[in-house]
Design a protein around this motif. Structure first.
Motif, short mmCIF file in Angstrom:
data_model
loop_
_atom_site.label_atom_id
_atom_site.label_comp_id
_atom_site.label_asym_id
_atom_site.label_seq_id
_atom_site.Cartn_x
_atom_site.Cartn_y
_atom_site.Cartn_z
N ASP A 93 0.57 -1.43 0.16
CA ASP A 93 -0.10 -0.23 0.45
C ASP A 93 1.00 1.36 0.06
N ALA A 94 2.25 1.08 0.43
CA ALA A 94 2.90 2.29 0.97
C ALA A 94 3.41 2.60 -0.67
N ALA A 95 3.30 1.76 -1.28
CA ALA A 95 4.38 2.07 -3.15
C ALA A 95 3.37 2.42 -4.12
N VAL A 96 1.51 2.35 -3.81
CA VAL A 96 1.10 3.18 -4.26
C VAL A 96 0.32 4.13 -3.43
N ILE A 114 18.04 4.95 -23.78
CA ILE A 114 18.08 4.73 -22.37
C ILE A 114 16.51 5.14 -22.12
N LEU A 115 15.82 5.25 -21.59
CA LEU A 115 14.22 5.28 -21.16
C LEU A 115 14.24 5.80 -19.93
N PHE A 116 13.67 7.11 -19.88
CA PHE A 116 13.73 7.33 -18.75
C PHE A 116 11.85 7.19 -18.15
N PRO A 117 11.20 7.50 -17.07
CA PRO A 117 10.23 6.74 -16.59
C PRO A 117 9.30 8.32 -17.06
N THR A 118 7.54 8.70 -16.62
CA THR A 118 7.69 9.66 -16.55
C THR A 118 6.45 9.73 -15.19
N MET A 119 5.59 8.99 -15.06
CA MET A 119 5.23 9.06 -14.11
C MET A 119 6.19 9.31 -12.52
N GLY A 120 7.37 7.66 -12.92
CA GLY A 120 8.52 7.27 -12.56
C GLY A 120 9.29 8.49 -11.28
N GLY A 166 8.96 11.06 -10.93
CA GLY A 166 8.29 12.10 -9.33
C GLY A 166 8.40 11.13 -8.24
N LEU A 167 8.46 10.16 -8.39
CA LEU A 167 8.55 9.17 -7.27
C LEU A 167 9.63 9.42 -6.31
N PRO A 168 11.04 9.76 -6.55
CA PRO A 168 11.97 10.54 -4.69
C PRO A 168 11.26 11.42 -4.86
N ARG A 169 10.25 12.40 -5.23
CA ARG A 169 10.37 13.54 -4.55
C ARG A 169 8.89 13.38 -3.80
N VAL A 170 8.46 12.62 -3.15
CA VAL A 170 7.66 12.32 -2.78
C VAL A 170 8.56 12.35 -1.13
N ASN A 171 7.64 13.18 -0.29
CA ASN A 171 7.85 13.79 1.05
C ASN A 171 7.40 12.13 1.72
N ASP A 172 6.98 11.70 2.29
CA ASP A 172 6.61 11.06 2.98
C ASP A 172 7.55 9.60 2.78
N ASP A 173 8.35 9.40 3.95
CA ASP A 173 9.76 8.70 3.48
C ASP A 173 9.31 7.20 3.41
N GLU A 174 7.86 6.28 4.14
CA GLU A 174 8.08 5.71 3.81
C GLU A 174 7.16 5.00 2.12
N ARG A 200 7.92 7.15 -0.10
CA ARG A 200 8.95 6.99 -1.24
C ARG A 200 9.82 6.21 -1.43
N LEU A 201 10.33 5.67 -0.36
CA LEU A 201 11.25 4.35 -0.46
C LEU A 201 10.79 2.96 -1.11
N ALA A 202 9.22 3.13 -0.53
CA ALA A 202 8.59 1.74 -1.25
C ALA A 202 8.91 1.72 -2.17
N ALA A 203 7.95 2.89 -2.78
CA ALA A 203 7.59 2.88 -4.35
C ALA A 203 8.97 2.99 -5.78
N CYS A 204 10.00 3.63 -4.96
CA CYS A 204 11.19 3.24 -5.63
C CYS A 204 11.45 2.74 -5.73
#
Length: 476
Positions: A39-42, A106-112, A114-122, A124-128
């Motif tokens: 759930d944290a990643a979502v 070399i492909l970079f994401p679109t939605m991805g 922003g994932l490292p920018r999320v300020n919720d620690d749990e 952010r780490l789960a999602a990355c």
């Protein structure tokens, strides 16, 4: 045969796309993220898109009242449905690469992004972690022609190191590190904790950071990965129009890239880690040419020795008074005699209390030409095909010390500014047709520079790929 394919067949060398994009399809990626990261990643995915959703759900009046920027709308290609599908389906992109005139991407994401920018620690780490696992599995069958970029959180060095190790264990060779990290302003957090989320500063991770990021650069060196940055500044500072997206969008990648590039340079990172290459993507190279020249210009007048030219202790008050008596009005004479408005004090209170007066001290520069080695050598700049400033990088008559600033060809396929995927390479070739660069320069732009950027840090980066033999020859 497409025009791009014809052009590629005439070149005599491969084409490497150093910055393409894929469009993650949420109904597919979301369940996969939940399965891998819970759930944290979502939750991170939802937080990541909240700013845009909220902005587009407001009226201009509401945005103006809250000082919120107009966000991107209609941000994905639709006129060419096949191109849209290509951005969403990596296997289709793989099938079409020859049509696009691209050998390796070399492909970079679109939605991805922003994932490292999320300020919720749990979250952010789960999602990355989950996203990198998902990418590694998705692109594994395509690895001879496509490799995805891992997303690396950077709120702390420890989390960056952990995800770098995880990405490397997954077999991911390209990495995108976060920058411009929101940090609370200490005084506001202490005096007005209820408003601390409204007042932040941006940590550029190279200079004046709250953390020492050298362990991260050391880990990049150990894992043989070249750090890239793909951060924008839209909706920040001067890019805050509540009605005009283009006002917010123009130059925002360049501004964010300049900030982190400048911080890494003045923080002495390239002096301490000469083996690493750093890539700043999608901002073009115009800002880099300006920054390079400005760093040299400022060093000439603000290095430790040059500062003696403005040291207040050098001022001769008696001579100044004599000249005022001869040439100045009476009120000036009296003010100088009283010691007002001029000072010979060169103590800490005159410099803001800093310990080191030379702003370039971390770079250990002895002469201006050292800046060429520390800047031009390790820094590479991602350029889109239609950017007219690309030619500036090759203009050695214009750039100090006859430097050619290193460009990386980036197709940016998958995003709204690419109207036809097969038209990207021919558009880049217009630099040659218009005689703004020569064919050798074009080869560096679309092939040799990407090889040196990724392969210089990791000589085996292109092993097992379509371009392995040609890349090995360049690196040799």
């Amino acid at each position: 045969m497409s025009e791009a394919a014809k052009l590629r067949s005439s070149l005599g060398h491969p084409v490497i796309d150093a910055d393409g994009h894929w469009l993650e399809y949420a109904p597919v990626v979301g369940p996969a993220m939940r399965k891998i990261g819970g759930d944290a990643a979502v939750r991170a995915m939802e937080m990541n898109g909240e700013r845009v959703r909220r902005s587009l759900g407001m009226t201009p009046v509401e945005r103006r009242r809250e000082h919120i920027a107009q966000e991107s709308f209609w941000g994905a290609p639709t006129k060419n449905t096949r191109d849209r599908a290509t951005a969403m389906m990596p296997r289709l992109l793989y099938e079409r690469l020859d049509e696009l005139g691209i050998d390796f991407s070399i492909l970079f994401p679109t939605m991805g992004l922003g994932l490292p920018r999320v300020n919720d620690d749990e979250a952010r780490l789960a999602a990355c972690s989950a996203f990198n696992t998902y990418q590694a599995e998705l692109f594994e069958p395509l690895k001879d022609r496509i490799t995805p970029a891992a997303v690396i959180p950077m709120h702390t060095p420890d989390e960056a190191i952990a995800e770098l190790e995880h990405a490397s264990a997954l077999g991911l060779k390209a990495v995108m590190l976060n920058s411009m990290i929101d940090r609370p302003i200490a005084k506001v957090a202490e005096d007005r904790p209820d408003a601390s989320d409204l007042a932040t500063w941006y940590d550029m991770i190279g200079l004046d950071s709250v953390y020492d990021y050298d362990p991260v650069w050391e880990k990049c060196r150990e894992l043989k990965v070249s750090p890239t940055f793909h951060r924008g500044s839209r909706g920040r500072a001067f890019r805050m129009s509540p009605t005009n997206f283009c006002y917010n969008h123009i130059g925002h990648f360049a501004a964010a890239s300049e900030a982190v590039c400048k911080a890494i340079f003045l923080g002495g990172v390239t002096r301490r880690f000469p083996e690493l290459n750093f890539g700043f993507l999608e901002g073009g190279v115009g800002f880099a040419c300006l920054l390079y020249a400005d760093l040299i210009g400022h060093w000439n007048i603000r290095n430790g020795k040059a500062l003696e030219d403005t040291n207040p202790a050098n001022l001769k008050p008696d001579m100044l008074l004599e000249l005022a008596q001869e040439y100045g009005p009476p009120e000036m004479v009296e003010a100088i005699r009283a010691g007002a408005g001029v000072s010979t004090n060169n103590g800490p209170q005159s410099t803001g209390g800093i310990d080191e007066l030379d702003d370039y001290s971390a770079c250990a520069i002895d002469q201006a030409s050292d800046i060429k080695d520390l800047f031009v050598g390790p820094f590479y700049f991602g350029c889109e095909a239609d950017d007219s400033s690309n030619a500036w990088a090759f203009n050695t008559d214009c750039n100090p010390f006859d430097a050619e600033i290193k460009t990386l060809f980036g197709s940016d396929i998958g995003h709204f500014d690419v109207q036809e995927m097969a038209g990207v390479l021919p558009e880049a070739w217009e630099l040659v047709e218009d005689e703004r660069i020569d064919e050798a320069g074009f080869k560096r732009f679309v092939f040799e520079n990407p090889v040196h950027f990724f392969g210089g840090t990791n000589p085996s980066f292109f092993d097992g790929t379509r371009v392995a033999q040609e890349a090995a020859a360049v690196l040799a």
